[in-house]
Design an enzyme around this catalytic site. Structure first.
Site, PDB file in Angstrom:
ATOM      1  N   HIS A   1      24.490   3.631 -18.066  1.00  0.00           N
ATOM      2  CA  HIS A   1      23.243   3.850 -17.316  1.00  0.00           C
ATOM      3  C   HIS A   1      23.353   3.235 -15.869  1.00  0.00           C
ATOM      4  O   HIS A   1      22.619   2.622 -15.384  1.00  0.00           O
ATOM      5  CB  HIS A   1      21.937   3.283 -17.671  1.00  0.00           C
ATOM      6  CG  HIS A   1      21.421   4.185 -18.885  1.00  0.00           C
ATOM      7  ND1 HIS A   1      20.505   3.788 -19.911  1.00  0.00           N
ATOM      8  CD2 HIS A   1      21.960   5.266 -19.448  1.00  0.00           C
ATOM      9  CE1 HIS A   1      20.340   4.637 -21.008  1.00  0.00           C
ATOM     10  NE2 HIS A   1      21.101   5.649 -20.728  1.00  0.00           N
TER      11      HIS A   1
ATOM     12  N   HIS B   1      14.605  14.208 -21.051  1.00  0.00           N
ATOM     13  CA  HIS B   1      14.753  13.936 -22.429  1.00  0.00           C
ATOM     14  C   HIS B   1      13.156  14.594 -22.819  1.00  0.00           C
ATOM     15  O   HIS B   1      12.236  13.981 -22.909  1.00  0.00           O
ATOM     16  CB  HIS B   1      14.687  12.650 -22.828  1.00  0.00           C
ATOM     17  CG  HIS B   1      16.182  11.904 -22.363  1.00  0.00           C
ATOM     18  ND1 HIS B   1      16.413  10.577 -22.143  1.00  0.00           N
ATOM     19  CD2 HIS B   1      17.335  12.505 -21.999  1.00  0.00           C
ATOM     20  CE1 HIS B   1      17.611  10.418 -21.894  1.00  0.00           C
ATOM     21  NE2 HIS B   1      18.055  11.238 -21.541  1.00  0.00           N
TER      22      HIS B   1
ATOM     23  N   ASP C   1       0.668  -1.225   0.084  1.00  0.00           N
ATOM     24  CA  ASP C   1       0.132   0.021   0.076  1.00  0.00           C
ATOM     25  C   ASP C   1       0.787   1.358   0.155  1.00  0.00           C
ATOM     26  O   ASP C   1       0.466   2.389   0.235  1.00  0.00           O
ATOM     27  CB  ASP C   1      -0.956   0.119   1.227  1.00  0.00           C
ATOM     28  CG  ASP C   1      -0.205  -0.042   2.458  1.00  0.00           C
ATOM     29  OD1 ASP C   1       1.056  -0.144   2.436  1.00  0.00           O
ATOM     30  OD2 ASP C   1      -0.800   0.211   3.654  1.00  0.00           O
TER      31      ASP C   1
ATOM     32  N   ASP D   1      20.153  18.732 -15.986  1.00  0.00           N
ATOM     33  CA  ASP D   1      20.889  17.535 -16.528  1.00  0.00           C
ATOM     34  C   ASP D   1      22.258  17.580 -16.700  1.00  0.00           C
ATOM     35  O   ASP D   1      22.769  18.710 -17.424  1.00  0.00           O
ATOM     36  CB  ASP D   1      20.186  16.946 -17.788  1.00  0.00           C
ATOM     37  CG  ASP D   1      20.635  15.583 -18.093  1.00  0.00           C
ATOM     38  OD1 ASP D   1      21.626  14.877 -17.303  1.00  0.00           O
ATOM     39  OD2 ASP D   1      20.516  14.993 -19.207  1.00  0.00           O
TER      40      ASP D   1
ATOM     41  N   HIS E   1      20.233  16.306 -26.447  1.00  0.00           N
ATOM     42  CA  HIS E   1      18.828  15.956 -26.478  1.00  0.00           C
ATOM     43  C   HIS E   1      17.851  17.355 -25.825  1.00  0.00           C
ATOM     44  O   HIS E   1      18.559  17.907 -25.117  1.00  0.00           O
ATOM     45  CB  HIS E   1      18.258  14.614 -25.637  1.00  0.00           C
ATOM     46  CG  HIS E   1      18.867  14.753 -24.182  1.00  0.00           C
ATOM     47  ND1 HIS E   1      18.237  15.585 -23.102  1.00  0.00           N
ATOM     48  CD2 HIS E   1      19.835  14.214 -23.431  1.00  0.00           C
ATOM     49  CE1 HIS E   1      18.788  15.195 -22.053  1.00  0.00           C
ATOM     50  NE2 HIS E   1      19.982  14.460 -22.168  1.00  0.00           N
TER      51      HIS E   1
ATOM     52  N   TYR F   1      34.368   6.668 -23.365  1.00  0.00           N
ATOM     53  CA  TYR F   1      34.561   5.512 -22.414  1.00  0.00           C
ATOM     54  C   TYR F   1      35.312   4.658 -22.833  1.00  0.00           C
ATOM     55  O   TYR F   1      35.056   3.922 -23.992  1.00  0.00           O
ATOM     56  CB  TYR F   1      33.011   5.291 -22.419  1.00  0.00           C
ATOM     57  CG  TYR F   1      32.079   6.428 -22.088  1.00  0.00           C
ATOM     58  CD1 TYR F   1      31.704   6.944 -20.952  1.00  0.00           C
ATOM     59  CD2 TYR F   1      31.571   6.814 -23.201  1.00  0.00           C
ATOM     60  CE1 TYR F   1      30.714   7.905 -20.862  1.00  0.00           C
ATOM     61  CE2 TYR F   1      30.457   7.863 -23.364  1.00  0.00           C
ATOM     62  CZ  TYR F   1      30.273   8.527 -21.877  1.00  0.00           C
ATOM     63  OH  TYR F   1      29.348   9.606 -21.864  1.00  0.00           O
TER      64      TYR F   1
ATOM     65  N   ARG G   1      32.363  11.992 -19.087  1.00  0.00           N
ATOM     66  CA  ARG G   1      31.248  12.874 -19.796  1.00  0.00           C
ATOM     67  C   ARG G   1      31.355  14.143 -18.970  1.00  0.00           C
ATOM     68  O   ARG G   1      31.440  14.377 -17.872  1.00  0.00           O
ATOM     69  CB  ARG G   1      29.986  12.071 -19.581  1.00  0.00           C
ATOM     70  CG  ARG G   1      29.056  12.680 -20.380  1.00  0.00           C
ATOM     71  CD  ARG G   1      27.628  11.955 -20.578  1.00  0.00           C
ATOM     72  NE  ARG G   1      27.059  11.463 -19.439  1.00  0.00           N
ATOM     73  CZ  ARG G   1      26.943  10.134 -19.209  1.00  0.00           C
ATOM     74  NH1 ARG G   1      27.639   9.371 -19.675  1.00  0.00           N
ATOM     75  NH2 ARG G   1      26.295  10.066 -17.888  1.00  0.00           N
TER      76      ARG G   1
ATOM     77  N   GLU H   1      28.544  17.332 -18.820  1.00  0.00           N
ATOM     78  CA  GLU H   1      27.357  17.763 -19.728  1.00  0.00           C
ATOM     79  C   GLU H   1      26.822  19.015 -19.017  1.00  0.00           C
ATOM     80  O   GLU H   1      26.859  19.217 -17.911  1.00  0.00           O
ATOM     81  CB  GLU H   1      26.408  16.466 -19.280  1.00  0.00           C
ATOM     82  CG  GLU H   1      24.842  16.906 -19.736  1.00  0.00           C
ATOM     83  CD  GLU H   1      23.954  15.826 -19.480  1.00  0.00           C
ATOM     84  OE1 GLU H   1      24.144  14.977 -18.440  1.00  0.00           O
ATOM     85  OE2 GLU H   1      22.961  15.656 -20.211  1.00  0.00           O
TER      86      GLU H   1
ATOM     87  N   GLU I   1      26.719  17.069 -24.309  1.00  0.00           N
ATOM     88  CA  GLU I   1      27.291  16.085 -23.438  1.00  0.00           C
ATOM     89  C   GLU I   1      28.024  14.950 -24.017  1.00  0.00           C
ATOM     90  O   GLU I   1      27.893  13.833 -24.185  1.00  0.00           O
ATOM     91  CB  GLU I   1      26.077  15.439 -22.478  1.00  0.00           C
ATOM     92  CG  GLU I   1      24.988  14.859 -23.443  1.00  0.00           C
ATOM     93  CD  GLU I   1      23.883  13.977 -22.604  1.00  0.00           C
ATOM     94  OE1 GLU I   1      24.340  13.281 -21.796  1.00  0.00           O
ATOM     95  OE2 GLU I   1      22.656  14.663 -22.568  1.00  0.00           O
TER      96      GLU I   1
ATOM     97  N   HIS J   1      26.950   7.430 -27.753  1.00  0.00           N
ATOM     98  CA  HIS J   1      25.744   8.317 -27.616  1.00  0.00           C
ATOM     99  C   HIS J   1      25.791   9.603 -28.453  1.00  0.00           C
ATOM    100  O   HIS J   1      26.840  10.020 -28.791  1.00  0.00           O
ATOM    101  CB  HIS J   1      25.149   8.365 -26.057  1.00  0.00           C
ATOM    102  CG  HIS J   1      26.196   9.237 -25.380  1.00  0.00           C
ATOM    103  ND1 HIS J   1      26.353  10.539 -25.281  1.00  0.00           N
ATOM    104  CD2 HIS J   1      27.212   8.597 -24.521  1.00  0.00           C
ATOM    105  CE1 HIS J   1      27.263  10.789 -24.649  1.00  0.00           C
ATOM    106  NE2 HIS J   1      27.767   9.833 -23.841  1.00  0.00           N
TER     107      HIS J   1
ATOM    108  N   ASP K   1      26.405  11.993 -13.073  1.00  0.00           N
ATOM    109  CA  ASP K   1      25.369  12.575 -14.066  1.00  0.00           C
ATOM    110  C   ASP K   1      24.165  12.689 -13.021  1.00  0.00           C
ATOM    111  O   ASP K   1      23.556  11.722 -12.826  1.00  0.00           O
ATOM    112  CB  ASP K   1      25.170  11.634 -15.018  1.00  0.00           C
ATOM    113  CG  ASP K   1      24.229  12.180 -16.146  1.00  0.00           C
ATOM    114  OD1 ASP K   1      23.560  13.127 -15.926  1.00  0.00           O
ATOM    115  OD2 ASP K   1      24.098  11.832 -17.334  1.00  0.00           O
TER     116      ASP K   1
HETATM  117  N1  GLY Z   1      20.718  12.014 -17.345  1.00  0.00           N
HETATM  118  C1  GLY Z   1      20.439  11.439 -18.550  1.00  0.00           C
HETATM  119  C2  GLY Z   1      21.142  11.860 -19.889  1.00  0.00           C
HETATM  120  O1  GLY Z   1      22.067  12.426 -19.855  1.00  0.00           O
HETATM  121  O2  GLY Z   1      20.509  11.976 -20.791  1.00  0.00           O
HETATM  122 MN    MN Z   2      21.388  14.145 -20.797  1.00  0.00          MN
HETATM  123 MN    MN Z   3      22.888  13.449 -18.024  1.00  0.00          MN
END
Ligand code: GLY
Ligand code: MN
Ligand code: MN
Length: 462
Positions: free
Chosen positions: A264, A382, A58, A292, A375, A409, A426, A428, A405, A371, A281
């Protein structure tokens, strides 16, 4: 522990918060959507908020309103539906909120609820009714309308509910009523609107960015060998919440050493080791708007030679991508700018062989950079909005917000110099397109090697 501690508690804004809220942007967005519907022939839009979700037994997940609904209403209670009548025929344009009735018994347990009358007044709707009356009323509102605007396919329970409503209208055909001939996806219009942020949205995004940047500074100051990823995550969360963010905008990634090469990674349960990098991140959501941010820094406060080489490469690639952001260029321009730098750097560091052209052609760089660079960002991390328009990438325009970003890697492999193994970087930031270029709204988080090392040195001397 008393039994009531286990009962679901709904996260809600207090009434006082909403009374301070400027409702004019929400009203303006409803008018804009109605105008768009009118230009496309009119009809009635039905935009439900998100359902509450059970986490276990619950206990519920913290409640978060649907982004489209929140964008148009500013109303954060669950069990609510917005109906917009575009007003060609038979009715004048109007916005109607369906929401929970006041209920003193439930309010003792779960907290304040507006009820239709107070919600109508506080949020500026033309009318408001109890949500229990929605099913009967929507069948009346849809009669003789040219189109239903709805997000078909988003939620199976709502698809069924809307089908029942349409069939109820069809059932009145012998009384001379017509059901809408078309069902159109209201998200197409809303996505186009959400792609360009208005002044109030940019203000909230700046605040989300500022708080999130402060959280990264706090994390850099706190980090030391021997502490755990989750301890750093707790520092981030502390900073988000103490400045009024509702929640993290997405699950925080706090990735030491090799974990940074898992894009991720969210376990955040490992100890931080001397000599490793830490990739974070993480960012907060403030008043329904995401930030972000990613920063990568050495656990012990000093970059090694190989770490600095990779870091500086990604930093220069990010600068090139940011410099590429301006009105009129396609969405992909920043990515292409970053990629040119990254590819040359991968060749210089002997991570790859060949020429820049052959690496781009074969896409062998994807082994280390898999990647995209950007975005859209806004209410959703996103965010809504098309990336392509027909054959071309969406041209950037003032008010659009996107991330920049780039990363690199490097997993262990025989053909990769060992000094680079398990380095994952990374960097960003979030930018808003301006008339001449862009505003970097997340720049409060340090990112040059000198600035990071200086900040972490303060930390050590403390
Ligand atoms: N934190 C998600 C991305 O960088 O897209
Ligand atoms: Mn991002
Ligand atoms: Mn991010």
């Amino acid at each position: 522990m008393p039994s009531w501690v286990c009962l679901p508690v709904l996260a809600q804004r207090t009434p006082r918060y909403n009374q301070r809220m400027d409702i004019s942007p929400y009203r303006q967005r409803r008018v804009s959507l109605i105008e768009r519907m009118q230009r496309a022939g009119g009809g009635v839009a039905v935009i439900p908020t998100a359902p509450e979700r059970v986490r276990n037994r619950d206990a519920h997940f913290p409640y978060r309103a649907d982004s489209y609904f929140q964008y148009l209403t500013g109303f954060n209670e669950p069990e609510a539906v917005l109906v917009l009548v575009a007003g060609d025929r038979p009715a004048a344009p109007q916005s109607i909120l369906f929401c929970r009735e006041k209920n003193l018994e439930r309010e003792i347990w779960d907290g304040f609820r507006y009820g239709p009358e107070a919600a109508r007044e506080a949020f500026g709707f033309d009318a408001a009714q109890p949500v229990d009356e929605f099913d009967a009323r929507i069948a009346e509102l849809l009669a003789d309308q040219p189109a239903l605007w709805f997000s078909l396919g988003h939620d199976a329970a709502w698809d069924t509910r809307i089908t029942v409503a349409l069939n109820a209208v069809r059932g009145q055909s012998r009384a001379g009523k017509h059901a809408p001939a078309a069902v159109r996806d209201v998200r197409c219009e809303l996505d186009a609107m959400r792609l360009v942020k208005d002044a109030s949205e940019i203000g909230l995004m700046r605040r989300a960015a500022e708080i999130s940047a402060a959280a990264h500074i706090r994390a850099m100051r706190f980090t030391r060998p021997g502490r755990h990823e989750y301890e750093v995550e707790a520092e981030l969360m502390h900073e988000f919440r103490r400045h009024g963010c509702e929640a993290p905008a997405y699950t925080s990634i706090v990735a030491g050493g090799a974990n940074a090469c898992v894009l991720h990674y969210v376990s955040n349960d490992q100890p931080l080791r001397d000599g490793d990098l830490l990739l974070i991140d993480a960012a907060g959501e403030f008043s329904g708007y995401a930030s972000d941010i990613t920063r990568t820094f050495p656990v012990n406060g000093r970059f090694s030679g190989a770490q600095a080489d990779v870091y500086q490469l990604v930093l220069v690639a990010q600068a090139a991508a940011i410099a590429a952001v301006k009105p009129g260029v396609g969405f992909l321009a920043p990515h292409e700018a970053a990629l040119r730098i990254l590819v040359q750097g991968m060749l210089d560091l002997k991570l790859l062989s060949g020429t820049p052209e052959s690496v781009l052609e074969s896409e062998s760089y994807k082994r280390f950079y898999m990647h995209r660079t950007s975005h859209w960002i806004g209410k959703d991390v996103h965010d809504a909005g098309e990336y392509r328009q027909g054959e071309v990438w969406t041209p950037l325009a003032p008010g659009m917000a996107l991330t920049i970003e780039p990363g690199c890697y490097i997993r262990p492999a025989d053909d990769v110099p060992e000094a680079f193994w398990n380095i994952g970087v990374r960097i960003e930031d979030d930018v808003v397109v301006t008339d001449t270029g862009c505003e970097i709204i997340t720049q409060g988080a340090p990112k040059t090697i000198a600035d990071i090392e200086a900040l972490m040195q303060e930390n050590r001397n403390a």
